[in-house]
Motif scaffolding. Structure first.
Motif, PDB file in Angstrom:
ATOM      1  N   TYR A  17       0.843  -1.195   0.000  1.00 42.07           N
ATOM      2  CA  TYR A  17       0.000   0.000   0.000  1.00 42.07           C
ATOM      3  C   TYR A  17       0.878   1.244   0.000  1.00 42.07           C
ATOM      4  O   TYR A  17       1.831   1.349   0.771  1.00 42.07           O
ATOM      5  N   LEU A  18       0.531   2.168  -0.873  1.00 43.12           N
ATOM      6  CA  LEU A  18       1.239   3.447  -0.974  1.00 43.12           C
ATOM      7  C   LEU A  18       0.241   4.562  -0.692  1.00 43.12           C
ATOM      8  O   LEU A  18      -0.958   4.388  -0.908  1.00 43.12           O
ATOM      9  N   PRO A  19       0.710   5.730  -0.238  1.00 41.32           N
ATOM     10  CA  PRO A  19      -0.218   6.811   0.081  1.00 41.32           C
ATOM     11  C   PRO A  19      -1.017   7.315  -1.127  1.00 41.32           C
ATOM     12  O   PRO A  19      -2.140   7.773  -0.979  1.00 41.32           O
ATOM     13  N   SER A  20      -0.446   7.212  -2.312  1.00 35.95           N
ATOM     14  CA  SER A  20      -1.107   7.663  -3.539  1.00 35.95           C
ATOM     15  C   SER A  20      -0.331   7.107  -4.723  1.00 35.95           C
ATOM     16  O   SER A  20       0.774   6.590  -4.553  1.00 35.95           O
ATOM     17  N   PRO A  21      -0.873   7.216  -5.942  1.00 32.83           N
ATOM     18  CA  PRO A  21      -0.073   6.821  -7.102  1.00 32.83           C
ATOM     19  C   PRO A  21       1.216   7.651  -7.128  1.00 32.83           C
ATOM     20  O   PRO A  21       1.205   8.838  -6.816  1.00 32.83           O
ATOM     21  N   CYS A  22       2.323   6.997  -7.461  1.00 36.24           N
ATOM     22  CA  CYS A  22       3.609   7.700  -7.437  1.00 36.24           C
ATOM     23  C   CYS A  22       4.582   7.043  -8.414  1.00 36.24           C
ATOM     24  O   CYS A  22       4.293   5.992  -8.975  1.00 36.24           O
ATOM     25  N   GLU A  23       5.737   7.690  -8.588  1.00 29.07           N
ATOM     26  CA  GLU A  23       6.760   7.113  -9.462  1.00 29.07           C
ATOM     27  C   GLU A  23       8.141   7.426  -8.924  1.00 29.07           C
ATOM     28  O   GLU A  23       8.338   8.356  -8.147  1.00 29.07           O
ATOM     29  N   ILE A  24       9.087   6.591  -9.345  1.00 28.44           N
ATOM     30  CA  ILE A  24      10.498   6.753  -8.964  1.00 28.44           C
ATOM     31  C   ILE A  24      11.324   6.764 -10.233  1.00 28.44           C
ATOM     32  O   ILE A  24      11.142   5.915 -11.116  1.00 28.44           O
ATOM     33  N   SER A  25      12.249   7.695 -10.317  1.00 25.41           N
ATOM     34  CA  SER A  25      13.256   7.704 -11.387  1.00 25.41           C
ATOM     35  C   SER A  25      14.536   7.154 -10.789  1.00 25.41           C
ATOM     36  O   SER A  25      15.008   7.640  -9.757  1.00 25.41           O
ATOM     37  N   PHE A  26      15.086   6.153 -11.432  1.00 25.27           N
ATOM     38  CA  PHE A  26      16.299   5.523 -10.932  1.00 25.27           C
ATOM     39  C   PHE A  26      17.520   6.062 -11.673  1.00 25.27           C
ATOM     40  O   PHE A  26      17.401   6.667 -12.740  1.00 25.27           O
ATOM     41  N   LYS A  27      18.720   5.792 -11.123  1.00 25.55           N
ATOM     42  CA  LYS A  27      19.936   6.372 -11.706  1.00 25.55           C
ATOM     43  C   LYS A  27      20.305   5.800 -13.069  1.00 25.55           C
ATOM     44  O   LYS A  27      21.131   6.361 -13.761  1.00 25.55           O
ATOM     45  N   ASP A  28      19.675   4.695 -13.479  1.00 28.16           N
ATOM     46  CA  ASP A  28      19.914   4.166 -14.829  1.00 28.16           C
ATOM     47  C   ASP A  28      18.911   4.747 -15.837  1.00 28.16           C
ATOM     48  O   ASP A  28      18.762   4.231 -16.935  1.00 28.16           O
ATOM     49  N   SER A  29      18.190   5.792 -15.428  1.00 30.89           N
ATOM     50  CA  SER A  29      17.174   6.477 -16.237  1.00 30.89           C
ATOM     51  C   SER A  29      15.877   5.698 -16.377  1.00 30.89           C
ATOM     52  O   SER A  29      14.995   6.095 -17.135  1.00 30.89           O
ATOM     53  N   SER A  30      15.736   4.592 -15.674  1.00 30.27           N
ATOM     54  CA  SER A  30      14.465   3.861 -15.715  1.00 30.27           C
ATOM     55  C   SER A  30      13.483   4.541 -14.762  1.00 30.27           C
ATOM     56  O   SER A  30      13.872   5.180 -13.795  1.00 30.27           O
ATOM     57  N   ILE A  31      12.208   4.386 -15.077  1.00 34.72           N
ATOM     58  CA  ILE A  31      11.153   4.974 -14.249  1.00 34.72           C
ATOM     59  C   ILE A  31      10.123   3.886 -13.967  1.00 34.72           C
ATOM     60  O   ILE A  31       9.702   3.170 -14.867  1.00 34.72           O
ATOM     61  N   LEU A  32       9.747   3.766 -12.695  1.00 37.58           N
ATOM     62  CA  LEU A  32       8.667   2.866 -12.312  1.00 37.58           C
ATOM     63  C   LEU A  32       7.543   3.707 -11.730  1.00 37.58           C
ATOM     64  O   LEU A  32       7.789   4.619 -10.942  1.00 37.58           O
TER      65      LEU A  32
ATOM     66  N   GLY B 247      13.185 -15.148  -5.639  1.00 41.46           N
ATOM     67  CA  GLY B 247      13.747 -14.486  -6.805  1.00 41.46           C
ATOM     68  C   GLY B 247      12.739 -13.942  -7.805  1.00 41.46           C
ATOM     69  O   GLY B 247      13.127 -13.490  -8.881  1.00 41.46           O
ATOM     70  N   LYS B 248      11.443 -13.960  -7.461  1.00 37.74           N
ATOM     71  CA  LYS B 248      10.419 -13.531  -8.424  1.00 37.74           C
ATOM     72  C   LYS B 248       9.262 -12.817  -7.739  1.00 37.74           C
ATOM     73  O   LYS B 248       8.865 -13.188  -6.639  1.00 37.74           O
ATOM     74  N   LEU B 249       8.736 -11.849  -8.428  1.00 39.51           N
ATOM     75  CA  LEU B 249       7.457 -11.240  -8.091  1.00 39.51           C
ATOM     76  C   LEU B 249       6.654 -11.308  -9.383  1.00 39.51           C
ATOM     77  O   LEU B 249       7.015 -10.667 -10.370  1.00 39.51           O
ATOM     78  N   THR B 250       5.615 -12.135  -9.407  1.00 42.38           N
ATOM     79  CA  THR B 250       4.857 -12.373 -10.634  1.00 42.38           C
ATOM     80  C   THR B 250       3.399 -11.957 -10.464  1.00 42.38           C
ATOM     81  O   THR B 250       2.946 -11.699  -9.356  1.00 42.38           O
ATOM     82  N   GLY B 251       2.691 -11.922 -11.581  1.00 39.03           N
ATOM     83  CA  GLY B 251       1.277 -11.567 -11.551  1.00 39.03           C
ATOM     84  C   GLY B 251       1.054 -10.180 -10.975  1.00 39.03           C
ATOM     85  O   GLY B 251       0.067  -9.938 -10.291  1.00 39.03           O
ATOM     86  N   ILE B 252       1.957  -9.272 -11.277  1.00 39.79           N
ATOM     87  CA  ILE B 252       1.912  -7.936 -10.681  1.00 39.79           C
ATOM     88  C   ILE B 252       0.753  -7.124 -11.255  1.00 39.79           C
ATOM     89  O   ILE B 252       0.534  -7.101 -12.453  1.00 39.79           O
ATOM     90  N   GLU B 253       0.045  -6.462 -10.360  1.00 39.24           N
ATOM     91  CA  GLU B 253      -0.998  -5.503 -10.729  1.00 39.24           C
ATOM     92  C   GLU B 253      -0.665  -4.205 -10.016  1.00 39.24           C
ATOM     93  O   GLU B 253      -0.445  -4.204  -8.810  1.00 39.24           O
ATOM     94  N   GLY B 254      -0.586  -3.105 -10.758  1.00 31.66           N
ATOM     95  CA  GLY B 254      -0.359  -1.816 -10.126  1.00 31.66           C
ATOM     96  C   GLY B 254       1.041  -1.262 -10.294  1.00 31.66           C
ATOM     97  O   GLY B 254       1.451  -0.373  -9.559  1.00 31.66           O
ATOM     98  N   MET B 255       1.793  -1.763 -11.271  1.00 24.57           N
ATOM     99  CA  MET B 255       3.139  -1.254 -11.524  1.00 24.57           C
ATOM    100  C   MET B 255       3.323  -1.079 -13.029  1.00 24.57           C
ATOM    101  O   MET B 255       2.920  -1.940 -13.805  1.00 24.57           O
ATOM    102  N   LYS B 256       3.918   0.053 -13.426  1.00 27.65           N
ATOM    103  CA  LYS B 256       4.214   0.317 -14.838  1.00 27.65           C
ATOM    104  C   LYS B 256       5.655   0.784 -14.963  1.00 27.65           C
ATOM    105  O   LYS B 256       6.240   1.260 -14.007  1.00 27.65           O
ATOM    106  N   THR B 257       6.187   0.662 -16.170  1.00 34.38           N
ATOM    107  CA  THR B 257       7.496   1.214 -16.467  1.00 34.38           C
ATOM    108  C   THR B 257       7.398   1.990 -17.774  1.00 34.38           C
ATOM    109  O   THR B 257       6.537   1.714 -18.602  1.00 34.38           O
ATOM    110  N   LYS B 258       8.286   2.926 -17.921  1.00 29.21           N
ATOM    111  CA  LYS B 258       8.264   3.737 -19.141  1.00 29.21           C
ATOM    112  C   LYS B 258       9.281   3.185 -20.118  1.00 29.21           C
ATOM    113  O   LYS B 258      10.471   3.164 -19.843  1.00 29.21           O
ATOM    114  N   LEU B 259       8.792   2.692 -21.237  1.00 28.06           N
ATOM    115  CA  LEU B 259       9.678   2.297 -22.327  1.00 28.06           C
ATOM    116  C   LEU B 259       9.578   3.455 -23.321  1.00 28.06           C
ATOM    117  O   LEU B 259      10.154   4.491 -23.071  1.00 28.06           O
ATOM    118  N   LEU B 260       8.839   3.324 -24.375  1.00 24.46           N
ATOM    119  CA  LEU B 260       8.493   4.488 -25.203  1.00 24.46           C
ATOM    120  C   LEU B 260       7.184   5.080 -24.703  1.00 24.46           C
ATOM    121  O   LEU B 260       6.965   6.277 -24.736  1.00 24.46           O
TER     122      LEU B 260
END
Length: 178
Positions: free
Chosen positions: A92-107, A120-133
């Motif tokens: 649970y997070l306080p609100s929708p949010c995002e993190i920019s990491f030092k490799d320029s990836s964003i979650l 070693g795995k987190l599968t069937g994830i709901e509620g996480m996105k990443t920015k590709l294009l």
């Protein structure tokens, strides 16, 4: 006589339809009560464990124990639930949010992120996105072995990123919508 038979037939058809609708509604109510009951049972167990004094690990410690990088989720998580028997993890997070990491990836995270946690795995994830294009839903995160220096994100395609980028939990920035 014919009118009377037509009326009786009409009443029987209406009564049959009402009976079928009633059975369907009772079935729906029964299913809702069953779901509610199991949810209440899980929450009661969580509260009971809390009252018993079972120490709850921090989320980074739990991720580390399952060989995932501890910085996979933001530092400012509200709380989490973990059903060890089923491997179900809810963060649970306080609100929708995002993190920019030092490799320029964003979650980007929804206010609630769900998935199944195993070694070693987190599968069937709901509620996480990443920015590709464009923003793409992340469905899985994996680390191949304990010594691996890569984290594999499954978001339509598998993409590797350096594991050390996710070693420290970071504060997230609030976003308007997931």
């Amino acid at each position: 006589m014919e009118k009377a038979l037509t009326k009786v037939g009409s009443i029987k058809a209406t009564s049959f339809w009402v009976s079928m609708k009633a059975k369907q509604e009772i079935s729906n109510i029964t299913q809702d009560l069953s779901t509610f009951s199991s949810t209440v049972e899980e929450k009661a167990k969580w509260i009971f464990d809390k009252l018993k004094g079972k120490p709850l690990k921090t989320l980074p410690d739990l991720l580390r124990e399952y060989n995932l990088p501890p910085g996979l989720f933001p530092h400012n998580t509200t709380c989490y639930e973990f059903d060890e028997a089923k491997g179900k993890l809810i963060v649970y997070l306080p609100s929708p949010c995002e993190i920019s990491f030092k490799d320029s990836s964003i979650l980007r995270y929804a206010a609630r992120v769900k998935g199944t946690l195993s070694r070693g795995k987190l599968t069937g994830i709901e509620g996480m996105k990443t920015k590709l294009l464009v923003w793409v839903k992340v469905t899985g995160v994996a680390v191949e072995s304990y010594k691996s220096d890569k984290v594999w994100f499954t978001a339509g395609v598998k993409k590797s990123r350096p594991k050390d980028v996710y070693e420290m939990p970071r504060d997230a920035v609030k976003v308007e919508e997931f």
